[in-house]
Design an enzyme around this catalytic site. Structure first.
Site, PDB file in Angstrom:
ATOM      1  N   GLY A  56     -83.464  44.677 -74.989  1.00 36.28           N
ATOM      2  CA  GLY A  56     -82.007  44.661 -74.874  1.00 36.28           C
ATOM      3  C   GLY A  56     -81.414  46.047 -74.754  1.00 36.28           C
ATOM      4  O   GLY A  56     -81.620  46.875 -75.624  1.00 36.28           O
ATOM      5  N   SER A  57     -80.681  46.344 -73.684  1.00 30.45           N
ATOM      6  CA  SER A  57     -80.256  47.711 -73.456  1.00 30.45           C
ATOM      7  C   SER A  57     -79.262  47.791 -72.305  1.00 30.45           C
ATOM      8  O   SER A  57     -78.675  46.787 -71.905  1.00 30.45           O
ATOM      9  CB  SER A  57     -81.487  48.574 -73.161  1.00 30.45           C
ATOM     10  OG  SER A  57     -82.367  47.879 -72.287  1.00 30.45           O
ATOM     11  N   ARG A  58     -79.097  49.005 -71.739  1.00 35.58           N
ATOM     12  CA  ARG A  58     -78.108  49.206 -70.691  1.00 35.58           C
ATOM     13  C   ARG A  58     -78.530  50.364 -69.792  1.00 35.58           C
ATOM     14  O   ARG A  58     -79.231  51.278 -70.232  1.00 35.58           O
ATOM     15  CB  ARG A  58     -76.759  49.507 -71.347  1.00 35.58           C
ATOM     16  CG  ARG A  58     -75.639  49.880 -70.405  1.00 35.58           C
ATOM     17  CD  ARG A  58     -74.356  49.998 -71.194  1.00 35.58           C
ATOM     18  NE  ARG A  58     -73.578  51.146 -70.823  1.00 35.58           N
ATOM     19  CZ  ARG A  58     -72.534  51.588 -71.506  1.00 35.58           C
ATOM     20  NH1 ARG A  58     -72.173  50.993 -72.624  1.00 35.58           N
ATOM     21  NH2 ARG A  58     -71.865  52.635 -71.092  1.00 35.58           N
TER      22      ARG A  58
ATOM     23  N   MET B  31     -78.288  44.749 -70.033  1.00 38.77           N
ATOM     24  CA  MET B  31     -79.461  43.880 -69.974  1.00 38.77           C
ATOM     25  C   MET B  31     -79.602  43.131 -71.294  1.00 38.77           C
ATOM     26  O   MET B  31     -79.789  43.753 -72.348  1.00 38.77           O
ATOM     27  CB  MET B  31     -80.721  44.711 -69.718  1.00 38.77           C
ATOM     28  CG  MET B  31     -80.749  45.401 -68.375  1.00 38.77           C
ATOM     29  SD  MET B  31     -82.260  46.373 -68.148  1.00 38.77           S
ATOM     30  CE  MET B  31     -81.920  47.770 -69.221  1.00 38.77           C
TER      31      MET B  31
ATOM     32  N   ILE C  25     -80.165  53.523 -71.588  1.00 39.02           N
ATOM     33  CA  ILE C  25     -79.565  53.590 -72.919  1.00 39.02           C
ATOM     34  C   ILE C  25     -80.175  52.514 -73.818  1.00 39.02           C
ATOM     35  O   ILE C  25     -80.157  51.324 -73.470  1.00 39.02           O
ATOM     36  CB  ILE C  25     -78.038  53.393 -72.851  1.00 39.02           C
ATOM     37  CG1 ILE C  25     -77.417  54.443 -71.923  1.00 39.02           C
ATOM     38  CG2 ILE C  25     -77.412  53.475 -74.236  1.00 39.02           C
ATOM     39  CD1 ILE C  25     -75.944  54.209 -71.643  1.00 39.02           C
TER      40      ILE C  25
END
Length: 249
Positions: free
Chosen positions: A207-209, A119, A177
């Site tokens: 901002g991440s995953r 993301m 994450i």
């Protein structure tokens, strides 16, 4: 309206509207907006413009649009908006393979297919449940803040595992994450909660995953480089195993 049924025969009534802002982001938008107003009063017009853009960016980051969730019991929907950056056969996280004494069967340590969704700061960051069922585990693990696009972020970054069990006993796990800029994972659910497929379950700031661990007899219906939408895009269908190819154009 929330909960309205839509189908491929034209049932339902849809129209475009501005997406609402999630309550988690309103305080940040209010702070940025207040600073912008203060600089206008002082007369720092150049800084006011910068803060106005910052305010708009913060509100956009926390936007929370409605989603039309497929009502197919075989479908595993995407838990996040973003780009599919990794599809790999890996052992599931160790924390999910251990018996925690709760009575819920842990995952087998055998490798499964992991689908990773990155993301960016421009994606919607509200995460949603890939299946419906009961939340069995929510495991928070402190860690580093490496670029979430890196493979090793799954093992080294700050993260949170979520385990969901369907009424038929099927268990599916995914991991939120934190990334290079992200500094907090915000859960909306806890163990024991009963949730529906596509329901909002949390967010990761800035901002991440998200990693999804598919069941052993299931392969993804998405390909590397594909954009997916949380609560709407079907990542996989239970029991389906076939090669799917795509061409970037």
């Amino acid at each position: 309206m929330p909960g309205e049924i839509f189908d491929n025969q034209g049932r339902g009534e849809a129209s475009w509207r501005w997406p609402p802002i999630h309550p988690e982001g309103r305080k940040f938008g209010a702070i940025a907006g207040a600073l912008c107003l203060l600089t206008i009063i002082i007369g720092w017009s150049w800084l006011a413009w910068l803060l106005a853009f910052l305010t708009a960016g913060v509100l956009a980051f926390f936007r929370d649009p409605d989603r039309v969730v497929p009502q197919d019991e075989r479908s595993i929907v995407s838990p996040a908006d973003g780009l599919v950056t990794l599809i790999q056969k890996v052992p599931p996280p160790r924390e999910l393979t251990l018996d925690d004494g709760s009575g819920t069967k842990p995952l087998s340590p055998e490798p499964v297919t992991r689908v990773s969704i990155f993301m960016s700061a421009f994606d919607v960051h509200i995460n949603r449940a890939p299946i419906g069922g009961t939340v069995r585990r929510v495991i928070y693990i402190p860690g580093r803040f490496l670029n979430a696009d890196l493979d090793k972020a799954s093992e080294e970054n700050e993260r949170q595992h979520v385990m969901i069990e369907r009424p038929d006993g099927l268990i599916l796990c995914f991991t939120q994450i934190a990334g290079l800029v992200a500094r907090r994972i915000v859960p909306f659910v806890k163990p024991g909660d009963i949730i529906a497929s596509g329901q909002r379950i949390g967010l990761i700031r800035f901002g991440s995953r998200v990693d999804v661990y598919l069941p052993h007899d299931t392969e993804p219906r998405v390909v590397l480089g594909q954009k997916v939408v949380a609560g709407e895009s079907v990542l996989a269908e239970l029991g389906e195993k076939r090669l799917i190819e795509g061409i970037a154009q």
